[in-house]
Design an enzyme around this catalytic site. Structure first.
Site, PDB file in Angstrom:
ATOM      1  N   PHE A  71       0.813  -1.223   0.000  1.00 40.52           N
ATOM      2  CA  PHE A  71       0.000   0.000   0.000  1.00 40.52           C
ATOM      3  C   PHE A  71       0.843   1.268   0.000  1.00 40.52           C
ATOM      4  O   PHE A  71       0.519   2.260   0.646  1.00 40.52           O
ATOM      5  CB  PHE A  71      -1.012  -0.014   1.170  1.00 40.52           C
ATOM      6  CG  PHE A  71      -2.221  -0.845   0.824  1.00 40.52           C
ATOM      7  CD1 PHE A  71      -2.113  -2.222   0.710  1.00 40.52           C
ATOM      8  CD2 PHE A  71      -3.440  -0.263   0.556  1.00 40.52           C
ATOM      9  CE1 PHE A  71      -3.198  -3.003   0.340  1.00 40.52           C
ATOM     10  CE2 PHE A  71      -4.534  -1.032   0.185  1.00 40.52           C
ATOM     11  CZ  PHE A  71      -4.397  -2.402   0.086  1.00 40.52           C
ATOM     12  N   LEU A  72       1.938   1.203  -0.751  1.00 40.94           N
ATOM     13  CA  LEU A  72       2.806   2.379  -0.893  1.00 40.94           C
ATOM     14  C   LEU A  72       2.811   2.847  -2.345  1.00 40.94           C
ATOM     15  O   LEU A  72       3.745   3.505  -2.771  1.00 40.94           O
ATOM     16  CB  LEU A  72       4.243   2.037  -0.479  1.00 40.94           C
ATOM     17  CG  LEU A  72       4.572   1.860   1.002  1.00 40.94           C
ATOM     18  CD1 LEU A  72       6.076   1.740   1.195  1.00 40.94           C
ATOM     19  CD2 LEU A  72       4.058   3.040   1.825  1.00 40.94           C
TER      20      LEU A  72
ATOM     21  N   CYS B  13     -15.196   1.033   0.232  1.00 39.03           N
ATOM     22  CA  CYS B  13     -14.836   0.871   1.656  1.00 39.03           C
ATOM     23  C   CYS B  13     -14.031   2.029   2.237  1.00 39.03           C
ATOM     24  O   CYS B  13     -14.435   2.630   3.235  1.00 39.03           O
ATOM     25  CB  CYS B  13     -14.067  -0.424   1.832  1.00 39.03           C
ATOM     26  SG  CYS B  13     -15.003  -1.839   1.275  1.00 39.03           S
TER      27      CYS B  13
HETATM   28  C1  UGA Z   1     -10.263  -2.685   1.435  1.00 37.22           C
HETATM   29  C2  UGA Z   1      -9.263  -3.290   2.439  1.00 37.22           C
HETATM   30  O1  UGA Z   1      -7.974  -3.444   1.819  1.00 37.22           O
HETATM   31  C3  UGA Z   1      -9.768  -4.650   2.945  1.00 37.22           C
HETATM   32  O2  UGA Z   1      -8.885  -5.180   3.926  1.00 37.22           O
HETATM   33  C4  UGA Z   1     -11.175  -4.470   3.555  1.00 37.22           C
HETATM   34  O3  UGA Z   1     -11.710  -5.701   3.994  1.00 37.22           O
HETATM   35  C5  UGA Z   1     -12.113  -3.861   2.501  1.00 37.22           C
HETATM   36  O4  UGA Z   1     -11.557  -2.594   2.049  1.00 37.22           O
HETATM   37  C6  UGA Z   1     -13.456  -3.643   3.143  1.00 37.22           C
HETATM   38  O5  UGA Z   1     -13.545  -2.866   4.102  1.00 37.22           O
HETATM   39  O6  UGA Z   1     -14.420  -4.323   2.763  1.00 37.22           O
HETATM   40  P1  UGA Z   1     -10.807  -3.062  -1.170  1.00 37.22           P
HETATM   41  O7  UGA Z   1     -11.447  -1.708  -1.067  1.00 37.22           O
HETATM   42  O8  UGA Z   1     -11.598  -4.197  -1.726  1.00 37.22           O
HETATM   43  O9  UGA Z   1     -10.308  -3.538   0.302  1.00 37.22           O
HETATM   44  O10 UGA Z   1      -9.492  -2.945  -2.081  1.00 37.22           O
HETATM   45  P2  UGA Z   1      -7.970  -2.491  -1.822  1.00 37.22           P
HETATM   46  O11 UGA Z   1      -7.087  -3.528  -2.372  1.00 37.22           O
HETATM   47  O12 UGA Z   1      -7.748  -2.094  -0.425  1.00 37.22           O
HETATM   48  O13 UGA Z   1      -7.828  -1.201  -2.785  1.00 37.22           O
HETATM   49  C7  UGA Z   1      -8.532   0.011  -2.537  1.00 37.22           C
HETATM   50  C8  UGA Z   1      -8.068   1.098  -3.500  1.00 37.22           C
HETATM   51  O14 UGA Z   1      -6.746   1.546  -3.171  1.00 37.22           O
HETATM   52  C9  UGA Z   1      -8.014   0.696  -4.969  1.00 37.22           C
HETATM   53  O15 UGA Z   1      -8.599   1.741  -5.736  1.00 37.22           O
HETATM   54  C10 UGA Z   1      -6.526   0.572  -5.277  1.00 37.22           C
HETATM   55  O16 UGA Z   1      -6.217   0.839  -6.625  1.00 37.22           O
HETATM   56  C11 UGA Z   1      -5.958   1.643  -4.347  1.00 37.22           C
HETATM   57  N1  UGA Z   1      -4.539   1.432  -3.965  1.00 37.22           N
HETATM   58  C12 UGA Z   1      -4.172   0.307  -3.289  1.00 37.22           C
HETATM   59  C13 UGA Z   1      -3.593   2.409  -4.255  1.00 37.22           C
HETATM   60  O17 UGA Z   1      -3.899   3.455  -4.868  1.00 37.22           O
HETATM   61  N2  UGA Z   1      -2.286   2.233  -3.863  1.00 37.22           N
HETATM   62  C14 UGA Z   1      -1.904   1.117  -3.189  1.00 37.22           C
HETATM   63  O18 UGA Z   1      -0.693   1.021  -2.843  1.00 37.22           O
HETATM   64  C15 UGA Z   1      -2.850   0.136  -2.894  1.00 37.22           C
END
Ligand code: UGA
Length: 435
Positions: free
Chosen positions: A252-253, A263
């Protein structure tokens, strides 16, 4: 064990299918008859890797059933409640669906039961549910224990996350429920230190704090990316250098267009609203949310200054519509937000996504200069540039000769997934974030 899951959305359906895969007898209950009819023929109402396989397998093994009937669902006495708690528009979670489930359960439950809340709920909600259940059931000599068991699965890797969790959070003071829930998760064969037993309030806050911390990490990197751009540093190098520190970690960086999905923003708004009510000042979470909301505008400015200033006679290909890869979910997708901002300023937008279909894009109906593409390289010679909004694997190594067909040979990489050196060597302009 016999389990009823209430709510067959992302969390409920994945949990139900996975519990069945672990050997439990599961009934998934949902009030939507269309969804249940589809599930009975093993079709999930959304795309999630491996989910349909698990549903089909466990229907055949007779461990997974679907129903709209509370009469059927209430034959069991372990309930996982997985209904959605969307933003109510004022920053707090809307508990309408949850309250309606609880009202029905009060009417239908006839024996001792354990209610396990997987839905993300404002801190204090589990306690007030427990109090209201006691008030209703104790006079009937029925004991209902209410536990918090927040879910941490990510869309796009939800089945894998469920089967290989980093931790299981169990919020309950009740010894019997602790043992019962530990037993339910036993087939995952997790080491005992993966289980965290705590108060319901701590469990509720652990969920919010985890999501908002991850979101803050992303906004922090997007802020650092802005500094990188002003100084000539490269965010890829900075991330690698920072992530090697075990205290920081490399997940997540990733700087980019910012986080979308149903979420992170919802949970941040809920905590911000709680902070306001509680007169907690100087919110890091509020700043992280603002940074995220600004990210798409900064990117739009980059498009204007590098392909403009007048974009009215320019057309662009957009790759990626889902809020993240491996899902067809477009809720709070940054791609959709960018399209809405960009469309009035340009001649034409051509959209492509590996999983999102044009049927789910009614939110874009009012934008008349949008065309949905069925294949990745269609219309490249009619467009001036390519804009990448979602980090699908399918976009990581595009064919250079196809990119060279773009009239302005310019690529805006909103997720920093392309190799800028290779593109530049091939006379393509590359605009990333923090690079
Ligand atoms: C998130 C949490 O990661 C889960 O642990 C949690 O269970 C879920 O919300 C929830 O509350 O139900 P999710 O929203 O499905 O999961 O997806 P993520 O993988 O967390 O990504 C979220 C957003 O962050 C995406 O748009 C992704 O592109 C972005 N992101 C992720 C970044 O811009 N940079 C990163 O380094 C990682």
């Amino acid at each position: 064990m016999k389990i009823t899951i209430i709510g067959s959305g992302y969390v409920g359906l994945v949990s139900g299918a996975c519990f069945a895969e672990l050997g439990h007898d599961v009934i998934c209950l949902d009030i939507n008859p269309k969804v249940i009819a589809q599930l009975k023929i093993a079709k999930a109402p959304f795309f999630e890797p491996d989910l349909n396989r698990l549903i089909e397998k466990n229907i055949l093994k007779k461990r997974l059933k679907f129903t709209t009937s509370y009469f059927t669902g209430c034959k069991n006495n372990i309930f996982f409640i997985c209904v959605d708690t969307p933003d109510d528009g004022a920053g707090s979670p809307d508990l309408k669906n949850l309250n309606s489930v609880l009202a029905t359960l009060k009417d239908k439950i006839k024996k001792d039961a354990v209610l396990v809340l997987k839905s993300t709920l404002p801190i204090g909600t589990n306690k007030s549910i427990a109090e209201s259940m006691d008030k209703h059931f104790l006079s009937k000599n029925i004991n209902i224990d209410v536990c918090s068991n927040p879910e941490f699965l990510k869309e796009g890797s939800a089945v894998n996350d469920f089967m290989h969790p980093d931790r299981i959070i169990l919020g309950t003071p009740n010894k019997f429920s602790k043992l019962l829930l530990t037993e339910i998760y036993k087939p995952l064969k997790l080491p005992s230190n993966s289980f965290f037993y705590m108060s319901v309030e701590s469990a509720e806050l652990t969920k919010y704090a985890s999501n908002t911390f991850l979101a803050t990490k992303i906004s922090f990197m997007n802020e650092v990316a802005q500094i990188a751009e002003k100084t000539g540093a490269n965010i890829h190098e900075v991330r690698a250098g920072m992530g090697a520190d075990k205290r920081i970690g490399s997940h997540f960086l990733y700087a980019g267009l910012g986080f979308g999905g149903s979420c992170f923003q919802k949970d941040m708004k809920a905590l911000i609203s709680f902070e306001k009510k509680s007169k907690i000042k100087n919110s890091i979470i509020a700043e992280a949310l603002k940074i995220n909301q600004n990210q798409v505008k900064l990117f739009l400015n980059k498009i204007k200054s590098n392909a403009g200033p007048n974009l009215k006679n320019k057309s662009f290909i957009i790759w990626g519509l889902s809020f993240k890869p491996n899902t067809d979910d477009i809720r709070d997708s940054i791609a959709i937000e960018l399209i809405k901002l960009l469309s009035p300023n340009v001649k034409q937008l051509y959209l492509f996504d590996p999983k999102v279909t044009s049927d789910s894009l009614s939110c874009l109906n009012q934008y008349k200069n949008i065309q949905f593409l069925n294949t990745k390289y269609e219309n490249f010679s009619s467009a001036h540039g390519l804009i990448i909004c979602t980090e699908w694997d399918d976009f990581v190594s595009p064919k250079i000769q196809e990119l060279q067909k773009l009239k302005d040979r310019i690529i805006f990489d909103g997720r920093n997934i392309l190799d800028s050196e290779i593109l530049k060597e091939n006379n393509l302009s590359y605009i990333g974030i923090g690079i």
